[in-house]
Design a protein around this motif. Structure first.
Motif, PDB file in Angstrom:
ATOM      1  N   LEU C  14      80.010  13.593  79.020  1.00 58.23           N
ATOM      2  CA  LEU C  14      81.309  13.315  80.073  1.00 58.23           C
ATOM      3  C   LEU C  14      81.152  11.941  80.765  1.00 58.23           C
ATOM      4  CD1 LEU C  14      81.138  17.002  81.525  1.00 58.23           C
ATOM      5  CD2 LEU C  14      82.864  15.885  80.421  1.00 58.23           C
ATOM      6  N   CYS C  15      79.948  11.438  81.084  1.00 54.64           N
ATOM      7  CA  CYS C  15      79.766  10.165  81.827  1.00 54.64           C
ATOM      8  C   CYS C  15      80.352   9.340  80.729  1.00 54.64           C
ATOM      9  CB  CYS C  15      78.445   9.975  81.825  1.00 54.64           C
ATOM     10  SG  CYS C  15      77.615  10.814  83.285  1.00 54.64           S
ATOM     11  N   GLY C  16      79.934   9.378  79.480  1.00 54.58           N
ATOM     12  CA  GLY C  16      80.491   8.454  78.419  1.00 54.58           C
ATOM     13  C   GLY C  16      81.765   8.337  78.325  1.00 54.58           C
ATOM     14  N   ALA C  17      82.499   9.430  78.337  1.00 61.22           N
ATOM     15  CA  ALA C  17      83.847   9.783  78.276  1.00 61.22           C
ATOM     16  C   ALA C  17      84.632   9.090  79.634  1.00 61.22           C
ATOM     17  CB  ALA C  17      84.436  11.094  78.373  1.00 61.22           C
ATOM     18  N   ALA C  18      83.912   9.216  80.699  1.00 56.31           N
ATOM     19  CA  ALA C  18      84.463   8.697  81.894  1.00 56.31           C
ATOM     20  C   ALA C  18      84.158   6.874  81.738  1.00 56.31           C
ATOM     21  CB  ALA C  18      83.941   9.112  83.159  1.00 56.31           C
ATOM     22  N   GLY C  19      83.286   6.597  81.235  1.00 58.30           N
ATOM     23  CA  GLY C  19      83.086   5.287  80.970  1.00 58.30           C
ATOM     24  C   GLY C  19      84.045   4.500  80.250  1.00 58.30           C
ATOM     25  N   SER C  32      80.140   3.022  75.977  1.00 59.57           N
ATOM     26  CA  SER C  32      80.315   4.420  76.563  1.00 59.57           C
ATOM     27  C   SER C  32      80.661   5.348  75.284  1.00 59.57           C
ATOM     28  CB  SER C  32      81.154   4.308  77.627  1.00 59.57           C
ATOM     29  OG  SER C  32      81.066   3.396  78.468  1.00 59.57           O
ATOM     30  N   LEU C  33      81.659   4.890  74.707  1.00 57.88           N
ATOM     31  CA  LEU C  33      82.031   5.976  73.595  1.00 57.88           C
ATOM     32  C   LEU C  33      81.158   6.287  72.688  1.00 57.88           C
ATOM     33  CD1 LEU C  33      84.760   7.484  72.844  1.00 57.88           C
ATOM     34  CD2 LEU C  33      85.339   5.512  71.395  1.00 57.88           C
ATOM     35  N   LEU C  34      80.405   5.417  72.364  1.00 56.45           N
ATOM     36  CA  LEU C  34      79.026   5.653  71.344  1.00 56.45           C
ATOM     37  C   LEU C  34      78.231   6.479  72.100  1.00 56.45           C
ATOM     38  CD1 LEU C  34      77.856   4.527  68.629  1.00 56.45           C
ATOM     39  CD2 LEU C  34      76.669   2.844  70.147  1.00 56.45           C
ATOM     40  N   ALA C  35      77.777   6.329  73.191  1.00 58.23           N
ATOM     41  CA  ALA C  35      76.909   7.322  73.969  1.00 58.23           C
ATOM     42  C   ALA C  35      77.554   8.693  73.810  1.00 58.23           C
ATOM     43  CB  ALA C  35      76.919   7.068  75.334  1.00 58.23           C
ATOM     44  N   SER C  36      78.832   8.708  74.108  1.00 63.16           N
ATOM     45  CA  SER C  36      79.761  10.115  74.230  1.00 63.16           C
ATOM     46  C   SER C  36      79.460  10.853  72.775  1.00 63.16           C
ATOM     47  CB  SER C  36      81.059   9.980  74.692  1.00 63.16           C
ATOM     48  OG  SER C  36      81.715  11.104  74.789  1.00 63.16           O
TER      49      SER C  36
END
Lengths: 170, 341, 178
Positions: C14-19, C32-36
């Motif tokens: 979720l944090c990644g998606a928000a990022g 961020s997308l990568l983390a997601s």
């Protein structure tokens, strides 16, 4: 105009892989051949009369330095490495250097001093190694530059042979 | 031996295999210089220790004590992260490679491989494919033109050749009928069963080897570095241990690719003409096979000149990819008509 | 243990998606997308779908995102900046607020639907069958769901052709359109 004509490659050459294998076989064969590298400190470089190493001052057989402090080499030196202070002497030649410094950090081993010297007093020796820990240690004074004539004899003979157009035979 | 807990055996396996790979990387850094020297009538490093064997140690000490520089304007987080990202994937992928069949120690059977995954080869490709991030992000975060161009080239090259790599592996997966590397090994117990002994296996082997050279950024495909054009490519701005991490990553990737090559095409730990050999002999056979491919990496590097970038792309998209697709199709047809794996 | 992992992975996703939408620089969005994506792969693993997890990393993280990076690196570096900062500026306009509302609404509908298991019959059956192993997944894809699977590939092809048509530059001046 130069026209470079590309060589027509055969099918085998254009496939590339056979040529790669050929290259690999060549390098693999070299694998077993004897190295031509010289292991330097253990196997020193070959030296000969033509070796133009660092300049050294000639000490004649009677123990006196051959230099008369004329300053020709100082003028000839393109790197301004030589500094001479002349002075009087009781010997028959009347003048000798009181100070003869060569800054080995400036010296470019060109050999102009050797050519310029009218008294056969400075020659390029076969000493090549030059390394120390301070700049001061590489400022060579007269004591460090002195060499007996016998050690430089090969070079002296060679220079005479080389320049016999304008030098007398010894 | 029976009452040793499973966890201890696991840790022992991890330490041995992972440590072995790191040691291989160190030895490779010396071997690279030694082999290149022997091919060029030289001796190579021979001052540190007997025959220069301690050279990797000296290099390591040097890397640790050198100054770490971070260029002005660099993204500090990514700049620090990128070398780890480059080294980690290749270190992780060694986990699924079976370095032997099954060891029997004190009456206990131990599978020789850190992890036995159903999707071994998928895991390998997925994690291995992440290695490109270290190169791209390192190139971008350095805030330098050369690094950036190196990173860009790495991105284009790795995407192009990963397709060929995956397709050539897929043919072998189809032949063996499993994604599990242990089963792929089990299907090639005798030398006649090795995947290299089938016509598709030969083509897949050639394609895989070439693609693995490109994937690990090795000569003749090392465009991400390319000294004459890009100074040092993506690692131009890196120094000290971060620079060393890129190198460790490259050598680990080579080790993994060599192991994979031996596993997929040469039966991994299968000993020729001795299908029932002792497991230790199998491990030795595996090490010899993988070692040969490691040598091949160096051998090719010091033989072939670097390609031009357009040649690289043309080779990747117009030669390798169609060939790999054709190979996969032919493998499918072979299986469909002969009816066996 | 696995519950804690699930919540951690969900939080990261979720944090990644928000990022992705809040990051000022494009590079920040990609990271961020990568983390997601990775967090999603972890969730797949927890659910027992090894193959899906590997495919997620292989396809999304390993290939698609690398292409994103490739494009971003070709953009102007100076204009993008190299710092990672968050910005809420894109959400000030009325249109963005409307889009957010619609997205959140759709997400809620999806959640409620999943909660009440009011899915079509066939999909509900599919989830009942174990598709964790590669073999079963292949059987499902090429056996029972062969037609939808092929249809999806046609859809992808259509999308690709459409993009080509839309992105093709019209030649102006010479008179002959290509």
């Amino acid at each position: 105009m130069v026209v470079v004509q590309r060589k027509e490659l055969t099918l085998l050459e254009r496939l590339y892989l056979p040529e790669v294998v050929r290259g690999l076989s060549i390098t693999f064969r070299k694998f077993f051949e004897k190295p031509i590298t010289r292991q330097y400190p253990e196997q020193p470089l070959p030296k000969d009369a033509v070796t133009r190493g660092q300049p050294r001052l000639v000490v004649k057989d009677d123990g006196n330095i051959a230099c008369v402090a004329c300053g020709m080499c100082e003028v000839a030196c393109p790197a301004y490495a030589i500094t001479i202070d002349g002075g009087e002497t009781d010997r028959g030649i009347e003048r000798e250097p009181k100070r003869f410094d060569i800054d080995m950090l400036r010296c470019i081993l060109c050999g102009f001093c050797e050519e310029a010297c009218p008294k056969d007093a400075i020659f390029m020796s076969d000493e090549l190694e030059l390394a120390d820990f301070s700049r001061a240690a590489l400022l060579y004074d007269i004591e460090k530059l002195k060499r007996p004539k016998s050690t430089l004899q090969k070079r002296i003979d060679y220079v005479y042979k080389l320049n016999n157009r304008w030098r007398r035979a010894p | 031996m029976q009452d040793v807990p499973e966890l201890v055996i696991w840790i022992a396996k991890i330490v041995l295999i992972f440590g072995g790979m790191i040691a291989t990387a160190a030895i490779m850094s010396l071997a690279e210089r030694k082999v290149s020297a022997w091919m060029q009538y030289r001796y190579g490093p021979n001052r540190v220790g007997p025959f220069g064997l301690l050279q990797p140690l000296a290099d390591g000490v040097k890397f640790i004590f050198k100054e770490e520089l971070i260029p002005a304007g660099a993204n500090k987080l990514l700049f620090r992260l990128a070398p780890a990202l480059a080294a980690m994937p290749s270190m992780l992928t060694i986990a699924v490679i079976p370095i032997g069949t099954t060891a029997v120690i004190g009456g206990r059977e131990i599978p020789l491989g850190i992890a036995q995954l159903d999707i071994g080869i998928m895991y390998m490709l997925a994690i291995g494919g992440l290695g490109v991030y270290g190169v791209i992000l390192g190139g971008w975060a350095s805030n330098s033109k050369y690094s950036m161009l190196g990173g860009l080239r790495a991105a284009a090259q790795m995407i192009s050749y990963e397709l060929t790599l995956i397709l050539s592996i897929l043919a072998i997966v189809a032949l063996s009928g499993s994604l599990d590397l242990n089963e792929i090994v089990a299907s090639q117990r005798e030398i006649g069963d090795w995947n290299i002994c089938t016509p598709m296996g030969v083509l897949a082997f050639v394609l895989f080897t070439i693609a693995s050279f490109a994937e690990t950024n090795r000569h003749p495909f090392d465009f991400a570095e390319c000294e004459p054009e890009l100074v040092g490519g993506f690692h131009t701005e890196y120094s000290a241990m971060r620079f060393a991490l890129y190198f460790i990553g490259e050598y680990c990737a080579m080790t993994v690719m060599s192991s994979l090559n031996a596993t997929l095409f040469f039966g991994g730990p299968s000993v020729p003409f001795m299908p029932d050999a002792h497991w230790a002999l199998g491990v030795l056979a595996f090490l010899i096979k993988a070692g040969f491919f490691l040598f091949l990496f160096i051998w090719v590097r010091w033989t072939l000149p670097r390609l031009r970038f357009d040649q690289l792309m043309r080779l990747g998209w117009r030669v390798m990819l169609p060939l790999a697709l054709f190979n996969l199709l032919a493998t499918g047809a072979w299986i469909a008509f002969t009816g066996d794996h | 243990m696995s519950a804690a992992l699930f919540y951690l992975a969900s939080l990261i996703a979720l944090c990644g998606a928000a990022g992705v939408i809040l990051a000022k620089s494009a590079m920040g969005s990609v990271i961020s997308l990568l983390a997601s994506f990775f967090a999603l792969a972890v969730i797949y693993l927890l659910a027992g779908f090894q193959f899906m997890a590997a495919a997620q990393i292989l396809v999304y993280a390993g290939a698609i995102l690398v292409l994103f990076l490739f494009v971003i690196m070709l953009l102007n570096l100076g204009a993008l900046g190299t710092k990672f900062e968050l910005s809420f500026a894109p959400f000030q306009s009325a249109r963005a607020k409307l889009a957010c509302a619609i997205a959140v609404g759709l997400g809620l509908i999806g959640l409620i639907a999943a909660q009440r298991a009011s899915l079509p019959e066939s999909v509900a059956q599919a989830s009942a069958e174990p598709i964790d192993s590669v073999h079963n997944l292949a059987l499902a894809l090429f056996g029972r769901y062969s037609l939808p699977f092929q249809a999806v590939s046609v859809l992808l092809l259509v999308t690709m052709v459409a993009v080509m048509v839309l992105a093709k530059r019209k030649r102006v001046g010479k008179g002959n359109e290509q």
